[in-house]
Each structure stands twice: as structure tokens, then as C-alpha cells.
Design a protein around this motif. Structure first.
Motif, PDB file in Angstrom:
ATOM      1  N   SER A   1       0.840  -1.194   0.000  1.00  0.00           N
ATOM      2  CA  SER A   1       0.000   0.000   0.000  1.00  0.00           C
ATOM      3  C   SER A   1       0.879   1.250   0.000  1.00  0.00           C
ATOM      4  O   SER A   1       1.996   1.234   0.524  1.00  0.00           O
ATOM      5  CB  SER A   1      -0.928   0.007   1.221  1.00  0.00           C
ATOM      6  N   PRO A   2       0.415   2.341  -0.593  1.00  0.00           N
ATOM      7  CA  PRO A   2       1.243   3.549  -0.690  1.00  0.00           C
ATOM      8  C   PRO A   2       1.534   4.149   0.671  1.00  0.00           C
ATOM      9  O   PRO A   2       0.702   4.143   1.566  1.00  0.00           O
ATOM     10  CB  PRO A   2       0.373   4.493  -1.541  1.00  0.00           C
ATOM     11  N   GLY A   3       2.737   4.644   0.815  1.00  0.00           N
ATOM     12  CA  GLY A   3       3.128   5.244   2.080  1.00  0.00           C
ATOM     13  C   GLY A   3       4.514   5.850   1.991  1.00  0.00           C
ATOM     14  O   GLY A   3       5.213   5.712   0.977  1.00  0.00           O
ATOM     15  N   PRO A   4       4.961   6.526   3.048  1.00  0.00           N
ATOM     16  CA  PRO A   4       6.268   7.193   3.045  1.00  0.00           C
ATOM     17  C   PRO A   4       7.436   6.264   2.751  1.00  0.00           C
ATOM     18  O   PRO A   4       8.375   6.655   2.051  1.00  0.00           O
ATOM     19  CB  PRO A   4       6.361   7.767   4.462  1.00  0.00           C
ATOM     20  N   ASN A   5       7.421   5.040   3.282  1.00  0.00           N
ATOM     21  CA  ASN A   5       8.537   4.120   3.049  1.00  0.00           C
ATOM     22  C   ASN A   5       8.721   3.813   1.573  1.00  0.00           C
ATOM     23  O   ASN A   5       9.828   3.900   1.036  1.00  0.00           O
ATOM     24  CB  ASN A   5       8.308   2.806   3.814  1.00  0.00           C
ATOM     25  N   MET A   6       7.635   3.436   0.909  1.00  0.00           N
ATOM     26  CA  MET A   6       7.718   3.078  -0.501  1.00  0.00           C
ATOM     27  C   MET A   6       8.122   4.280  -1.350  1.00  0.00           C
ATOM     28  O   MET A   6       8.964   4.175  -2.251  1.00  0.00           O
ATOM     29  CB  MET A   6       6.389   2.497  -0.995  1.00  0.00           C
TER      30      MET A   6
END
Length: 209
Positions: free
Chosen positions: A20-25
Motif C-alpha cells: 500500500s502507498p506510504g512514506p517508506n515506498m
């Protein structure tokens, strides 16, 4: 002891989380494209250290806190569900960008790359909320040590996250180029991510444990 079925289910949920999209990715994708695979891998090691911090916190205090004060778990559960829905909306709202559209970043030394990866994960609200909301749902006090079960599930989550993020680091440029030339697939990716996020939100919202 955690059953095989529980491990597989939790591994699948962890896969949905890391995809899922997020800061890490976003950070790992952008760093790998702008500074290369080595920089992306060093940043990933920092991210993994952040996961271990959450595992230790879960093992040493969060489970006991949920048992003692169940309203804390309810609050975290609903906050996590609402945050997931917010991420889902941001993935498909008009004018939304894709996580596969990298952000330009300045070149940084290895030590700073590691620290930035660590802080990106440690201060990531998605991980902070979802880690303490999802993992306890798979711990069953009737099946042995809560501490050992939390550690086992945490290591599963770290293994899944590391594997997926390593793939992202290794093929970041190819992924960005492929999707950049296929806007239809880029839109589809956003809707798939939104669907995963919404499903996880529903799981949290309707949990009765």
C-alpha cells in the motif's frame, strides 16, 4: 505457538500493508532512482531497523496495555481504520499522484541514508498505527507466550516487508519507466492500492476481539 494458518494469513496482511502507498515506498523508490541501488539498499536497512523498534515495543508493552486498558486498543483500531481510508482516498482522488512517480532527492552519504530510512519508518504514521492495530489481532493468549507470538509475527512482517522493498530498490527505475509510459496501468495501480487499503480498514473496523 502461532499456527501455520495464522502465520500465512498474517503474511498476506503484511504483504497488503507493504504494497500500500506510504512514506517508506515513496522514499525508497525515489532514493533508488535518484541515487542508485546501493543508496536505496542502505536506506532500506534503516527502514528495517525501524521495524525492529516497533516489534520490540509491541513485545514489551503494547499487548499488556491492550489487555489492561481495552479502550486504548479500540481507539487505535478506529484511528488505524480511518487512516487507511484516508490513504485510499488520497490514492484515487482527482489530481492524485502515484507512488510510482518519484520525487527528486539530493545525494546523501551512507550514514545519512541509513538514518533517513530509519526515521522515515519510525515516524511513518501508517506503520505506527497499523503495526500496533493489526499484529495484536493475530495473537492468541490461549496458544502460549504472547511475547513469543508477537516476536514471531513481527519477524514475519519484517521478512515480507524487506523482500518487497528490496525488489522495489532493485527494479525502481524499470518500474517507474514502465508505468510512466502506460498511464492506464498507472491509474489502475492507484485503484488497486485503494482497494487493498479499504479492505484492511474494513478488517480493522469490524474486528470484535
Amino acid at each position: 505457538m502461532v499456527s501455520l494458518g495464522t502465520l500465512l494469513t498474517f503474511a498476506f496482511v503484511s504483504l497488503g500493508m507493504v504494497c500500500s502507498p506510504g512514506p517508506n515506498m515513496i522514499y525508497l523508490l525515489s532514493r533508488s532512482i535518484s541515487q542508485g541501488r546501493t543508496a536505496g539498499f542502505i536506506s532500506l536497512l534503516g527502514v528495517v531497523l525501524g521495524f525492529f523498534v516497533y516489534v520490540i515495543a509491541t513485545m514489551l508493552g503494547l499487548s499488556a496495555l491492550f489487555v489492561t486498558v481495552p479502550y486504548v486498543y479500540e481507539a487505535i483500531k478506529w484511528a488505524g481504520a480511518l487512516y487507511l481510508l484516508w490513504l485510499a482516498w488520497n490514492a484515487v482522488k482527482p489530481g492524485a499522484g502515484s507512488i510510482l512517480q518519484p520525487r527528486p532527492l539530493a545525494v546523501e552519504p551512507p550514514k545519512k541514508l541509513f538514518l533517513m530510512g530509519f526515521m522515515t519508518n519510525l515516524l511513518n504514521p501508517k506503520i505506527a498505527i497499523l503495526y500496533v492495530s493489526l499484529l495484536p489481532q493475530f495473537v492468541d493468549p490461549d496458544k502460549g507466550s504472547v511475547l513469543l507470538q508477537s516476536a514471531t509475527l513481527g519477524l514475519i512482517q519484517i521478512a515480507v516487508s524487506f523482500t518487497v522493498n528490496l525488489m522495489i530498490v532493485l527494479v525502481a527505475s524499470r518500474i517507474a519507466d514502465w508505468f510512466g509510459m502506460r498511464p492506464t496501468w498507472l491509474r489502475l495501480q492507484r485503484w488497486i492500492m485503494a482497494g487493498v487499503l479499504t479492505g484492511l480498514a474494513a478488517r480493522l473496523a469490524f474486528d470484535r476481539r
